[in-house]
Design an enzyme around this catalytic site. Structure first.
Site, PDB file in Angstrom:
ATOM      1  N   CYS A  87      33.403  42.047  34.782  1.00 56.93           N
ATOM      2  CA  CYS A  87      34.696  41.882  34.101  1.00 56.93           C
ATOM      3  C   CYS A  87      35.445  40.669  34.655  1.00 56.93           C
ATOM      4  O   CYS A  87      35.033  39.538  34.425  1.00 56.93           O
ATOM      5  CB  CYS A  87      35.499  43.188  34.210  1.00 56.93           C
ATOM      6  SG  CYS A  87      36.867  43.228  33.044  1.00 56.93           S
ATOM      7  N   HIS A 115      32.037  47.528  32.285  1.00 55.99           N
ATOM      8  CA  HIS A 115      32.021  48.139  33.632  1.00 55.99           C
ATOM      9  C   HIS A 115      30.799  49.046  33.772  1.00 55.99           C
ATOM     10  O   HIS A 115      30.816  50.181  33.278  1.00 55.99           O
ATOM     11  CB  HIS A 115      33.304  48.949  33.850  1.00 55.99           C
ATOM     12  CG  HIS A 115      34.497  48.083  34.085  1.00 55.99           C
ATOM     13  ND1 HIS A 115      34.851  47.618  35.330  1.00 55.99           N
ATOM     14  CD2 HIS A 115      35.385  47.548  33.222  1.00 55.99           C
ATOM     15  CE1 HIS A 115      35.920  46.860  35.235  1.00 55.99           C
ATOM     16  NE2 HIS A 115      36.266  46.798  33.959  1.00 55.99           N
ATOM     17  N   GLU A 157      29.829  50.598  36.313  1.00 53.03           N
ATOM     18  CA  GLU A 157      30.024  51.629  37.341  1.00 53.03           C
ATOM     19  C   GLU A 157      30.645  52.914  36.793  1.00 53.03           C
ATOM     20  O   GLU A 157      30.580  53.951  37.439  1.00 53.03           O
ATOM     21  CB  GLU A 157      30.885  51.070  38.493  1.00 53.03           C
ATOM     22  CG  GLU A 157      32.339  50.733  38.151  1.00 53.03           C
ATOM     23  CD  GLU A 157      32.529  49.355  37.504  1.00 53.03           C
ATOM     24  OE1 GLU A 157      31.541  48.799  36.998  1.00 53.03           O
ATOM     25  OE2 GLU A 157      33.665  48.861  37.476  1.00 53.03           O
ATOM     26  N   SER A 163      39.145  69.938  63.560  1.00 52.85           N
ATOM     27  CA  SER A 163      40.095  70.621  62.679  1.00 52.85           C
ATOM     28  C   SER A 163      39.451  71.753  61.902  1.00 52.85           C
ATOM     29  O   SER A 163      40.134  72.494  61.205  1.00 52.85           O
ATOM     30  CB  SER A 163      40.639  69.599  61.678  1.00 52.85           C
ATOM     31  OG  SER A 163      39.598  69.211  60.797  1.00 52.85           O
ATOM     32  N   GLY A 164      38.122  71.879  61.997  1.00 53.82           N
ATOM     33  CA  GLY A 164      37.433  72.843  61.146  1.00 53.82           C
ATOM     34  C   GLY A 164      37.009  72.211  59.840  1.00 53.82           C
ATOM     35  O   GLY A 164      36.271  72.794  59.058  1.00 53.82           O
ATOM     36  N   GLY A 165      37.479  70.999  59.574  1.00 51.71           N
ATOM     37  CA  GLY A 165      37.134  70.311  58.328  1.00 51.71           C
ATOM     38  C   GLY A 165      35.783  69.615  58.423  1.00 51.71           C
ATOM     39  O   GLY A 165      35.176  69.533  59.495  1.00 51.71           O
ATOM     40  N   VAL A 166      35.341  69.107  57.280  1.00 54.80           N
ATOM     41  CA  VAL A 166      34.002  68.523  57.198  1.00 54.80           C
ATOM     42  C   VAL A 166      33.894  67.260  58.062  1.00 54.80           C
ATOM     43  O   VAL A 166      32.948  67.114  58.851  1.00 54.80           O
ATOM     44  CB  VAL A 166      33.687  68.151  55.721  1.00 54.80           C
ATOM     45  CG1 VAL A 166      32.328  67.480  55.623  1.00 54.80           C
ATOM     46  CG2 VAL A 166      33.735  69.387  54.845  1.00 54.80           C
ATOM     47  N   ASP A 167      34.855  66.343  57.925  1.00 53.88           N
ATOM     48  CA  ASP A 167      34.702  65.037  58.559  1.00 53.88           C
ATOM     49  C   ASP A 167      34.637  65.123  60.090  1.00 53.88           C
ATOM     50  O   ASP A 167      33.730  64.565  60.709  1.00 53.88           O
ATOM     51  CB  ASP A 167      35.846  64.091  58.146  1.00 53.88           C
ATOM     52  CG  ASP A 167      35.941  63.942  56.637  1.00 53.88           C
ATOM     53  OD1 ASP A 167      34.951  64.270  55.962  1.00 53.88           O
ATOM     54  OD2 ASP A 167      36.999  63.515  56.143  1.00 53.88           O
ATOM     55  N   SER A 168      35.607  65.830  60.681  1.00 50.91           N
ATOM     56  CA  SER A 168      35.598  65.868  62.150  1.00 50.91           C
ATOM     57  C   SER A 168      34.374  66.642  62.643  1.00 50.91           C
ATOM     58  O   SER A 168      33.784  66.288  63.677  1.00 50.91           O
ATOM     59  CB  SER A 168      36.895  66.451  62.708  1.00 50.91           C
ATOM     60  OG  SER A 168      37.074  67.787  62.321  1.00 50.91           O
ATOM     61  N   SER A 169      33.932  67.644  61.893  1.00 54.26           N
ATOM     62  CA  SER A 169      32.769  68.425  62.340  1.00 54.26           C
ATOM     63  C   SER A 169      31.493  67.581  62.308  1.00 54.26           C
ATOM     64  O   SER A 169      30.685  67.627  63.236  1.00 54.26           O
ATOM     65  CB  SER A 169      32.576  69.658  61.451  1.00 54.26           C
ATOM     66  OG  SER A 169      33.751  70.420  61.403  1.00 54.26           O
TER      67      SER A 169
END
Ligand code: XMP
Length: 509
Positions: free
Chosen positions: A79, A167, A169, A221-227
């Site tokens: 584009c 586009h 994508e 934190s129990g969350g995905v990223d930090s785990s």
């Protein structure tokens, strides 16, 4: 260094989507702003110029020296990127007679061209542009058209330089993935060997080298990223990773014990810290949402700093930062002077002066989950809905007391457990309950009641930026409502939030 595609961002809302599509082909790519273009290195196998909300005809249009890349490696302009290349090479870009947004069909396709290989005539593509390439220089060929856009795609004759007006994508370009595959795999020759397994292997090896015998402290934190980040670091340095998991008194029912247990099962060196009272004390009497957020953030830093000091000779702070948090957002008005926060560390707590290790800072959220799967992290953690840092603190409207937390934990537990039992949990992006600061009249047996109202909230979303309320089955809502009113003392009314974001937000505060 592994091969990669460079994506030069001119400010399009779709730039991250290009990156995700390239990575779905198992090819690593990075997004860099147009006003800070990286030098070409051997690992860069091709370059994609993104779209932009600007017009190339504007005086201060975002610009780049295309000769840095064109003719040296394959380049694909999308584009605005295509229009920029056309204009800078002597072509002409004019306002479209009709602004073209939405679906269009390719009417002519040069299927002998490598970019257009196996793309069907009639293929649906997604257009979103106010300008059109009216004229191409002689050295260029048109390789696709629609009925209203003659130059829907072009190639420079003796160079691997391409431009497309649509586009590829977005999913509405039905064969867009194939166009990107043709570019990345066939034209750039990328090997498609960037997989979660390889990422895990390479990341653990480089963490070992980076960290050596150093100690790392990290808040979980129990969350995905930090785990997932902690697990990678743990695989690299074992017990030298010291994790801290704080109970702020605003977690879900049994969350602290359950998550701590999972972490220990995973072999992590983790310390659970019960700081409930500190948080409740700091929150006493606060009703403004921002004041509550600030108090929760401040106490967390105090607690974490105290704990971090108990570990001798820590050198690093581990963080679960992911790629969308670090991509420099492009200012289409030119380079902006960003003052980096670490230039001013005087007033920060000690742990924030540590060197930072962020093993996930090149990954998108769905890629973090795939890496988590490769690392065999419990599905209970990987499949978990997002949960805000301030927890139930921003789901109790008005002031917070331990009694209110107790009520909301029970309500939330019934709702979340119900979703799991009914097989609905994975269909929902995020769910929870909100304790409203009002009472309503009810009747139980022969008694008049005057008790709290709770709202249930469940949304579908991709990234939390926009969201729709979930059309949960009435029977399910009826069962959950009955169970809440019958078992949670102090609640006599349940309502369901049917607002979308925008104009509402997911959280109520
Ligand atoms: P909103 O309410 O802005 O929420 O539509 C979008 C997403 O962000 C989460 N959220 C937070 N997460 N600290 C966090 O860590 C916060 O202060 C916070 N506020 C909202 C929210 O749960 C949703 O996933």
């Amino acid at each position: 260094m592994a091969e990669q595609i460079l994506i030069l961002d001119f400010g399009s809302q779709y730039t991250q989507l290009i990156a995700r599509r390239v990575r779905e082909l198992n090819v690593y790519c990075e997004i860099h702003p147009f006003n800070n273009p990286p030098e070409l290195t051997d690992d860069i196998k091709g370059v994609i110029f993104s779209g932009s909300p600007c017009s190339v005809r504007q005086e201060d249009a975002p610009d780049v020296d295309i000769d840095m890349y064109c003719g040296k490696v394959p380049v694909l302009g999308v584009c605005y990127g295509a229009q920029l290349m056309a204009q800078k090479s002597g072509g002409n870009v004019l306002p479209s007679e009709i602004r073209e947004y939405g679906r269009a069909k390719l009417s002519k396709v040069d299927q002998h061209n490598e970019l257009m290989k196996e793309i069907s005539i009639d293929s649906q593509v997604w257009m979103s542009h106010g300008d059109t390439i009216s004229e191409l220089p002689d050295a260029y060929d048109v390789i696709a058209s629609t009925s209203s856009v003659r130059v829907a795609a072009f190639k420079k004759k003796d160079e691997q330089t391409y431009g497309i007006q649509f586009h590829p994508e977005v999913t509405h370009s039905l064969e867009g993935k194939r166009v990107l595959r043709n570019f990345v795999v066939h034209i750039c020759g990328c090997a498609q060997d960037w997989t979660p397994d390889i990422f895990v292997e390479a990341t653990i090896a480089s963490l070992k080298e980076q960290l050596g015998d150093d100690k790392v402290v990290m808040g979980l934190s129990g969350g995905v990223d930090s785990s997932v980040a902690a697990t990678l670091i743990h695989h690299a340095i074992g017990k030298n990773l010291h994790c801290i998991f704080v109970d702020n008194g605003l977690l879900r029912k049994h969350e602290f014990e359950d998550v701590l247990h999972s972490y220990k099962d995973m072999g992590l060196n983790v310390k659970g810290v019960d700081a409930k009272d500190k948080f409740y004390d700091a929150l006493k009497g606060l009703t403004d949402p921002e004041d509550k957020r600030k108090a929760i953030g401040r106490v967390f830093i105090e607690v974490f700093d105290d704990e971090a000091h108990k570990i001798q000779n820590v050198k690093w702070l581990g963080q679960g930062t992911i790629y969308p948090d670090v991509i420099e957002s492009v200012s289409v008005k030119g380079p902006s002077a960003t003052i980096k926060s670490h230039h001013n560390v005087g007033g920060l707590p000690d742990f924030m002066k540590l060197k930072v290790v962020e093993p996930l800072n090149t990954l998108f959220k769905d890629e973090v989950r795939l890496v988590g799967k490769t690392l065999e992290i419990d599905q209970n953690i990987l499949g978990r809905h997002p949960f805000p840092g301030p927890g139930l603190g921003i789901r109790i409207l008005g002031d917070i007391t331990p009694q209110k937390v107790h009520i909301l934990q029970q309500v939330d537990h019934i709702f979340i457990n119900g979703l799991k039992k009914a097989g609905l949990y994975d269909e929902v992006w995020q769910a929870g309950a909100i304790l409203l600061p009002i009472q309503s009249v009810g009747v139980m047996g022969d008694e008049r009641t005057y008790e709290q109202v709770v709202s249930l909230r469940a949304v579908t979303s991709v990234d939390g930026m926009t969201a729709d309320w979930c059309h949960l089955p009435y029977d399910f809502l009826a069962d959950v409502s009955n169970e809440i009113i019958n078992t949670v003392k102090g609640v006599n009314r349940v309502v369901y939030d049917i607002s979308s974001k925008p104009p509402a937000t997911i959280e109520w505060e």
